[in-house]
Design a protein around this motif. Structure first.
Motif, short mmCIF file in Angstrom:
data_model
loop_
_atom_site.label_atom_id
_atom_site.label_comp_id
_atom_site.label_asym_id
_atom_site.label_seq_id
_atom_site.Cartn_x
_atom_site.Cartn_y
_atom_site.Cartn_z
N GLU A 34 19.78 10.87 40.95
CA GLU A 34 19.66 10.68 42.43
C GLU A 34 20.81 11.61 43.43
O GLU A 34 20.74 11.92 44.55
N SER A 35 21.96 11.71 42.58
CA SER A 35 23.05 12.02 43.49
C SER A 35 23.51 13.70 43.11
O SER A 35 24.10 14.28 43.89
N VAL A 36 22.90 13.92 41.97
CA VAL A 36 23.60 15.39 41.48
C VAL A 36 22.06 16.11 41.33
O VAL A 36 21.33 15.92 40.34
N GLU A 37 21.89 16.98 42.15
CA GLU A 37 20.77 17.88 41.90
C GLU A 37 20.48 18.67 40.73
O GLU A 37 21.58 19.40 40.34
N GLY A 38 19.42 18.61 40.25
CA GLY A 38 19.17 19.29 38.79
C GLY A 38 19.60 18.43 37.51
O GLY A 38 19.43 19.16 36.46
N ALA A 39 20.44 17.66 37.79
CA ALA A 39 21.17 16.95 36.40
C ALA A 39 20.21 15.76 36.04
O ALA A 39 19.34 15.07 36.83
N LEU A 40 20.33 15.20 34.89
CA LEU A 40 19.30 14.14 34.43
C LEU A 40 20.51 13.15 34.11
O LEU A 40 21.71 13.24 33.83
N CYS A 41 19.83 12.06 34.00
CA CYS A 41 20.98 10.74 33.50
C CYS A 41 20.02 10.26 32.34
O CYS A 41 19.09 9.87 32.18
N LEU A 42 20.99 9.93 31.08
CA LEU A 42 20.85 9.31 30.11
C LEU A 42 21.37 7.77 30.23
O LEU A 42 22.67 7.75 30.52
N CYS A 43 20.46 6.98 30.55
CA CYS A 43 21.02 5.58 30.72
C CYS A 43 20.71 4.83 29.58
O CYS A 43 19.70 4.60 29.03
N VAL A 44 21.66 4.01 29.19
CA VAL A 44 21.89 3.18 27.98
C VAL A 44 22.29 1.78 28.18
O VAL A 44 23.47 1.51 28.80
#
Length: 134
Positions: A34-44
């Motif tokens: 949501e905060s870094v354009e183009g980045a993905l988040c791996l949520c664990v």
């Protein structure tokens, strides 16, 4: 992206709800940041907490996961390679990836009919109507 654990543009809050609902250590999903354009988040999910790791796509198309200072960066040819690596224990995450939380598909019309949810007009708000002049 065609991975069942890729949820696209969901909020952090929605992500946390999905992971907590599953409630197993090692549950994970990937979403767009949501905060870094183009980045993905791996949520664990681990011990009642959600750990988020940013994944960046390099110009060459490779993927790298953001690491703490002093930890060597690992680069992966594909997102599948990245996930495969972190399914193994002791790779630098809080726990290894064990349980992908799959994205649910929206109900198709035939499924809505069976559930008695076929009235598409129920979803329309009054403000969606336009007055038509004679």
């Amino acid at each position: 992206m065609e991975f069942p654990f890729f949820h696209g543009k969901i909020t952090r809050k929605a992500c946390e709800e999905l992971l907590c609902k599953n409630g197993k250590n090692g549950s994970y999903l990937i979403r767009e940041s949501e905060s870094v354009e183009g980045a993905l988040c791996l949520c664990v999910f681990f011990e009642e907490l959600i750990y988020t790791y940013r994944i960046f796509r390099e110009k060459q198309g490779y993927y790298k996961i953001q690491t703490s200072e002093g930890i060597p960066e690992k680069v992966f040819r594909t997102l599948k390679d990245l996930i495969y690596n972190y399914e193994k224990p002791n790779q630098g995450l809080v726990t290894n990836l064990r349980y992908p939380v799959k994205k649910t598909k929206p109900l198709q019309r035939s499924q809505r009919l069976k559930l008695g949810k076929d009235d598409i007009y129920d979803e329309i708000d009054e403000s969606d109507y336009v007055a038509v002049l004679p």
